[in-house]
Scaffold this motif. Structure first.
Motif, PDB file in Angstrom:
ATOM      1  N   PRO A 184      -2.576   8.902  -5.583  1.00  0.00           N
ATOM      2  CA  PRO A 184      -3.289   7.637  -5.807  1.00  0.00           C
ATOM      3  C   PRO A 184      -4.499   7.733  -6.741  1.00  0.00           C
ATOM      4  O   PRO A 184      -4.988   6.709  -7.195  1.00  0.00           O
ATOM      5  CB  PRO A 184      -3.745   7.234  -4.396  1.00  0.00           C
ATOM      6  CG  PRO A 184      -3.775   8.484  -3.603  1.00  0.00           C
ATOM      7  CD  PRO A 184      -2.738   9.393  -4.190  1.00  0.00           C
ATOM      8  N   TYR A 185      -4.962   8.976  -7.029  1.00  0.00           N
ATOM      9  CA  TYR A 185      -6.217   9.108  -7.793  1.00  0.00           C
ATOM     10  C   TYR A 185      -5.998   9.472  -9.259  1.00  0.00           C
ATOM     11  O   TYR A 185      -6.958   9.636 -10.004  1.00  0.00           O
ATOM     12  CB  TYR A 185      -7.123  10.168  -7.113  1.00  0.00           C
ATOM     13  CG  TYR A 185      -7.381   9.816  -5.674  1.00  0.00           C
ATOM     14  CD1 TYR A 185      -8.294   8.814  -5.338  1.00  0.00           C
ATOM     15  CD2 TYR A 185      -6.661  10.408  -4.643  1.00  0.00           C
ATOM     16  CE1 TYR A 185      -8.487   8.430  -4.017  1.00  0.00           C
ATOM     17  CE2 TYR A 185      -6.848  10.040  -3.322  1.00  0.00           C
ATOM     18  CZ  TYR A 185      -7.759   9.048  -3.023  1.00  0.00           C
ATOM     19  OH  TYR A 185      -7.944   8.657  -1.723  1.00  0.00           O
TER      20      TYR A 185
ATOM     21  N   ASP B  87       4.554   6.044   2.232  1.00  0.00           N
ATOM     22  CA  ASP B  87       4.571   7.334   2.950  1.00  0.00           C
ATOM     23  C   ASP B  87       5.379   7.193   4.241  1.00  0.00           C
ATOM     24  O   ASP B  87       6.210   8.046   4.565  1.00  0.00           O
ATOM     25  CB  ASP B  87       3.163   7.761   3.389  1.00  0.00           C
ATOM     26  CG  ASP B  87       2.220   8.022   2.241  1.00  0.00           C
ATOM     27  OD1 ASP B  87       2.553   7.673   1.104  1.00  0.00           O
ATOM     28  OD2 ASP B  87       1.138   8.572   2.508  1.00  0.00           O
TER      29      ASP B  87
ATOM     30  N   ILE C 102      -1.105  16.504  -2.778  1.00  0.00           N
ATOM     31  CA  ILE C 102      -1.959  15.508  -3.454  1.00  0.00           C
ATOM     32  C   ILE C 102      -2.490  16.212  -4.699  1.00  0.00           C
ATOM     33  O   ILE C 102      -3.438  16.996  -4.617  1.00  0.00           O
ATOM     34  CB  ILE C 102      -3.108  15.043  -2.521  1.00  0.00           C
ATOM     35  CG1 ILE C 102      -2.551  14.567  -1.173  1.00  0.00           C
ATOM     36  CG2 ILE C 102      -3.941  13.949  -3.197  1.00  0.00           C
ATOM     37  CD1 ILE C 102      -3.595  14.438  -0.069  1.00  0.00           C
TER      38      ILE C 102
ATOM     39  N   TYR D 273      -5.161  15.040   3.760  1.00  0.00           N
ATOM     40  CA  TYR D 273      -5.467  13.661   4.160  1.00  0.00           C
ATOM     41  C   TYR D 273      -5.154  13.465   5.649  1.00  0.00           C
ATOM     42  O   TYR D 273      -4.035  13.761   6.083  1.00  0.00           O
ATOM     43  CB  TYR D 273      -4.594  12.741   3.284  1.00  0.00           C
ATOM     44  CG  TYR D 273      -4.761  11.260   3.468  1.00  0.00           C
ATOM     45  CD1 TYR D 273      -5.994  10.688   3.708  1.00  0.00           C
ATOM     46  CD2 TYR D 273      -3.657  10.417   3.355  1.00  0.00           C
ATOM     47  CE1 TYR D 273      -6.126   9.319   3.846  1.00  0.00           C
ATOM     48  CE2 TYR D 273      -3.774   9.048   3.478  1.00  0.00           C
ATOM     49  CZ  TYR D 273      -5.012   8.507   3.733  1.00  0.00           C
ATOM     50  OH  TYR D 273      -5.139   7.150   3.869  1.00  0.00           O
TER      51      TYR D 273
ATOM     52  N   ASP E 203       1.844  12.871  -3.833  1.00  0.00           N
ATOM     53  CA  ASP E 203       1.073  11.714  -3.351  1.00  0.00           C
ATOM     54  C   ASP E 203      -0.143  11.583  -4.275  1.00  0.00           C
ATOM     55  O   ASP E 203      -1.100  12.345  -4.164  1.00  0.00           O
ATOM     56  CB  ASP E 203       0.671  12.017  -1.888  1.00  0.00           C
ATOM     57  CG  ASP E 203       0.024  10.840  -1.198  1.00  0.00           C
ATOM     58  OD1 ASP E 203      -0.076   9.767  -1.800  1.00  0.00           O
ATOM     59  OD2 ASP E 203      -0.390  11.011  -0.028  1.00  0.00           O
TER      60      ASP E 203
ATOM     61  N   SER F 203      -0.661   4.142  -6.017  1.00  0.00           N
ATOM     62  CA  SER F 203      -1.255   2.967  -5.392  1.00  0.00           C
ATOM     63  C   SER F 203      -2.142   2.221  -6.372  1.00  0.00           C
ATOM     64  O   SER F 203      -2.674   2.823  -7.310  1.00  0.00           O
ATOM     65  CB  SER F 203      -2.109   3.480  -4.223  1.00  0.00           C
ATOM     66  OG  SER F 203      -2.857   2.449  -3.664  1.00  0.00           O
TER      67      SER F 203
ATOM     68  N   GLY G  57       0.836  -1.199   0.000  1.00  0.00           N
ATOM     69  CA  GLY G  57       0.000   0.000   0.000  1.00  0.00           C
ATOM     70  C   GLY G  57       0.868   1.246   0.000  1.00  0.00           C
ATOM     71  O   GLY G  57       2.044   1.192   0.392  1.00  0.00           O
ATOM     72  N   SER G  58       0.316   2.365  -0.464  1.00  0.00           N
ATOM     73  CA  SER G  58       1.157   3.563  -0.486  1.00  0.00           C
ATOM     74  C   SER G  58       1.309   4.168   0.907  1.00  0.00           C
ATOM     75  O   SER G  58       2.224   4.946   1.145  1.00  0.00           O
ATOM     76  CB  SER G  58       0.655   4.589  -1.512  1.00  0.00           C
ATOM     77  OG  SER G  58      -0.570   5.130  -1.132  1.00  0.00           O
ATOM     78  N   MET G  59       0.447   3.795   1.846  1.00  0.00           N
ATOM     79  CA  MET G  59       0.642   4.235   3.237  1.00  0.00           C
ATOM     80  C   MET G  59       2.011   3.807   3.747  1.00  0.00           C
ATOM     81  O   MET G  59       2.677   4.527   4.487  1.00  0.00           O
ATOM     82  CB  MET G  59      -0.408   3.595   4.160  1.00  0.00           C
ATOM     83  CG  MET G  59      -1.727   4.293   4.235  1.00  0.00           C
ATOM     84  SD  MET G  59      -1.625   6.055   4.535  1.00  0.00           S
ATOM     85  CE  MET G  59      -0.922   6.077   6.155  1.00  0.00           C
TER      86      MET G  59
ATOM     87  N   ASN H  75      -7.549  14.518  -1.695  1.00  0.00           N
ATOM     88  CA  ASN H  75      -8.243  13.972  -0.528  1.00  0.00           C
ATOM     89  C   ASN H  75      -7.964  14.921   0.631  1.00  0.00           C
ATOM     90  O   ASN H  75      -6.801  15.048   1.030  1.00  0.00           O
ATOM     91  CB  ASN H  75      -7.696  12.572  -0.201  1.00  0.00           C
ATOM     92  CG  ASN H  75      -8.433  11.928   0.961  1.00  0.00           C
ATOM     93  OD1 ASN H  75      -9.375  12.483   1.490  1.00  0.00           O
ATOM     94  ND2 ASN H  75      -7.977  10.746   1.349  1.00  0.00           N
TER      95      ASN H  75
ATOM     96  N   ARG I 119      -3.428  -4.248  -1.139  1.00  0.00           N
ATOM     97  CA  ARG I 119      -2.356  -3.513  -0.457  1.00  0.00           C
ATOM     98  C   ARG I 119      -1.077  -3.455  -1.293  1.00  0.00           C
ATOM     99  O   ARG I 119      -0.020  -3.966  -0.887  1.00  0.00           O
ATOM    100  CB  ARG I 119      -2.049  -4.110   0.939  1.00  0.00           C
ATOM    101  CG  ARG I 119      -3.200  -4.250   1.897  1.00  0.00           C
ATOM    102  CD  ARG I 119      -4.039  -2.999   2.094  1.00  0.00           C
ATOM    103  NE  ARG I 119      -3.348  -1.879   2.708  1.00  0.00           N
ATOM    104  CZ  ARG I 119      -3.382  -0.628   2.176  1.00  0.00           C
ATOM    105  NH1 ARG I 119      -4.044  -0.364   1.057  1.00  0.00           N
ATOM    106  NH2 ARG I 119      -2.762   0.342   2.786  1.00  0.00           N
TER     107      ARG I 119
ATOM    108  N   SER J 117      -4.717   0.724  -4.962  1.00  0.00           N
ATOM    109  CA  SER J 117      -5.938   0.623  -4.146  1.00  0.00           C
ATOM    110  C   SER J 117      -7.175   1.122  -4.885  1.00  0.00           C
ATOM    111  O   SER J 117      -8.272   0.615  -4.672  1.00  0.00           O
ATOM    112  CB  SER J 117      -5.792   1.441  -2.854  1.00  0.00           C
ATOM    113  OG  SER J 117      -4.883   0.821  -1.994  1.00  0.00           O
ATOM    114  N   LYS J 118      -7.002   2.129  -5.732  1.00  0.00           N
ATOM    115  CA  LYS J 118      -8.161   2.754  -6.371  1.00  0.00           C
ATOM    116  C   LYS J 118      -8.385   2.221  -7.783  1.00  0.00           C
ATOM    117  O   LYS J 118      -9.425   2.481  -8.383  1.00  0.00           O
ATOM    118  CB  LYS J 118      -7.988   4.277  -6.438  1.00  0.00           C
ATOM    119  CG  LYS J 118      -7.305   4.902  -5.237  1.00  0.00           C
ATOM    120  CD  LYS J 118      -8.124   4.831  -3.969  1.00  0.00           C
ATOM    121  CE  LYS J 118      -7.269   5.191  -2.759  1.00  0.00           C
ATOM    122  NZ  LYS J 118      -7.977   5.187  -1.504  1.00  0.00           N
TER     123      LYS J 118
HETATM  124  C1  LIG Z   1      -3.832  10.925  -0.559  1.00  0.00           C
HETATM  125  C2  LIG Z   1      -3.727   9.491  -0.154  1.00  0.00           C
HETATM  126  N1  LIG Z   1      -2.509   8.944   0.037  1.00  0.00           N
HETATM  127  C3  LIG Z   1      -2.385   7.664   0.393  1.00  0.00           C
HETATM  128  C4  LIG Z   1      -3.474   6.847   0.577  1.00  0.00           C
HETATM  129  C5  LIG Z   1      -3.252   5.428   1.007  1.00  0.00           C
HETATM  130  O1  LIG Z   1      -3.437   4.540   0.001  1.00  0.00           O
HETATM  131  P1  LIG Z   1      -3.064   2.992   0.116  1.00  0.00           P
HETATM  132  O2  LIG Z   1      -4.355   2.252   0.150  1.00  0.00           O
HETATM  133  O3  LIG Z   1      -2.278   2.702  -1.113  1.00  0.00           O
HETATM  134  O4  LIG Z   1      -2.256   2.766   1.356  1.00  0.00           O
HETATM  135  C6  LIG Z   1      -4.759   7.358   0.392  1.00  0.00           C
HETATM  136  C7  LIG Z   1      -5.926   6.505   0.619  1.00  0.00           C
HETATM  137  O5  LIG Z   1      -7.043   6.902   0.780  1.00  0.00           O
HETATM  138  C8  LIG Z   1      -4.889   8.726   0.022  1.00  0.00           C
HETATM  139  O6  LIG Z   1      -6.078   9.289  -0.147  1.00  0.00           O
END
Ligand SMILES: Cc1ncc(COP(=O)(O)O)c(C=O)c1O
Length: 368
Positions: free
Chosen positions: A177-178, A76, A142, A97, A175, A205, A71-73, A147, A215, A207-208
């Motif tokens: 992800p979208y 980060d 972002i 975020y 950052d 990421s 996951g990108s979390m 977000n 993850r 994730s989306k």
């Molecule tokens: C701006 C931003 N960065 C990172 C993430 C985390 O994404 P991931 O699911 O890849 O950990 C999100 C998830 O909502 C996000 O909105």
């Protein structure tokens, strides 16, 4: 109203109908057939090698510049651990975020929020802050469908930010992800692709675009920084989840991801239209700008609205959202974030009707 019937505009996650479960099942099966060794081994901390290469090709960079994470979390967290120490100044958007704020607070950063406009960060406010002597290590941005606000950083501001980063010697953490979820308007170049001075570290990421449960996310940056972070990753978990990354690789290399992104985008475009129309009809006081992509819409209500009370009244009526205050260090008591990613189209009118009822009750109580 009890949880089961709740309509949630709170979760930044896709509803099940826009996850390509069948495509994932097929990709998993192929991953084990094609590369049983690589899929089941520990692997290395830089991630599953074919996926790393695929990501590098997408961004036109060398694979040594890519680290694939859980996951990108996780990306980060590694980056913050590498670059942000106790007391270091970090610029973030206002609002931003909530987990970014949390991660920076946990590391004792001196967080400076800079205003966010419809076309992204207020770069003049940042320039003033820098002129006054602020020396940020990092600016967390972002850029697309932010977000929580849903806003997108304009092309001009991307260039201006890169100049400021060069002149004032800070890193831009892009950052993103979208980025793939634009359903209207023109795609803008990433700051990573515009950067000539190795000032940008980029995260994104799957994730989306695939699903959050897989993850898988990643970092792209200068090779030397990525090598240092890879060492940190080895010491943290030996390697990220190879099974997940091998499945994502299959999903991507087979082209299935393109169909998945189309499905997600068309659903989100429909939902945002429905949400905007319902809000206009039910809560004419609400101010918002329908985003051109992504998951989120930021809503401002009249100044005297108390979002805590609205949140409670909404929960009693079976509708959830995230308070704007969660994305700020102070202020924003009249704001909220509505995510349209996790609701199906047929839930939106009902969800907004419940929210409007909670809002009207608040207004009535405020005037007695
Ligand atoms: C701006 C931003 N960065 C990172 C993430 C985390 O994404 P991931 O699911 O890849 O950990 C999100 C998830 O909502 C996000 O909105």
């Amino acid at each position: 109203m009890a949880g089961g019937d709740t309509i949630s505009f709170a979760r930044g996650a896709p509803s099940l109908d826009i996850v390509d479960v069948e495509g994932l099942r097929e990709s998993a099966s192929r991953a084990f057939e094609r590369d049983p060794g690589g899929t089941t081994a520990y692997g290395t901390s830089i991630g599953y090698v074919p996926l790393r290469q695929w990501i590098a090709d997408q961004h036109g960079v060398a694979p040594e510049q890519v680290l694939v994470t859980n996951g990108s979390m996780q990306a980060d967290a590694f980056l913050f651990d590498e670059l942000v120490g106790e007391g270091d100044t970090v610029v973030v958007e206002r609002p931003t975020y909530d987990r970014t704020l949390l991660g920076l607070k946990q590391r004792g950063a001196d967080i400076r929020m800079v205003g966010l406009e419809q076309d992204g960060l207020d770069v003049e406010e940042l320039a003033t802050l820098l002129a006054q002597g602020a020396r940020p290590k990092l600016a967390h941005i972002i850029p697309n469908f932010q977000n929580p606000a849903g806003y997108t950083l304009s092309r001009d501001k991307r260039d201006r930010l890169l100049h400021l980063a060069r002149d004032h010697d800070f890193v831009i953490f892009e950052d993103d992800p979208y980025v793939a979820l634009r359903f209207t308007g023109e795609t803008l170049p990433t700051m990573l692709s515009l950067d000539r001075d190795e000032r940008v570290v980029y995260a994104s990421s799957f994730s989306k675009t695939v699903c959050p449960g897989i993850r898988v996310g990643y970092l792209v940056g200068p090779a030397e920084l990525i090598t240092r972070i890879a060492k940190r990753a080895t010491n943290t978990y030996i390697s990220p989840n190879m099974v997940a990354q091998s499945i994502v690789y299959e999903f991507c290399s087979s082209g299935r991801i393109r169909d998945s992104i189309e499905t997600v985008k068309s659903a989100l475009a429909e939902r945002v239209d429905l949400l905007a129309a319902a809000l206009e009809r039910e809560i004419p006081d609400a101010r918002f700008t329908p985003p051109e992509g992504g998951y989120f819409m930021w809503v401002e209500l009249p100044e005297d609205v108390d979002v805590d009370a609205l949140f409670t009244a909404a929960a009693e009526r079976g509708v959830a959202f995230v308070k704007g205050t969660d994305f700020l260090l102070d202020g924003g008591r009249n704001t909220l974030r509505l995510a349209y990613s996790g609701v199906t189209a047929d839930q939106i009118d009902e969800g907004v009707a419940r929210l409007a009822e909670a809002y009207r009750q608040q207004r009535k109580q405020a005037t007695v």
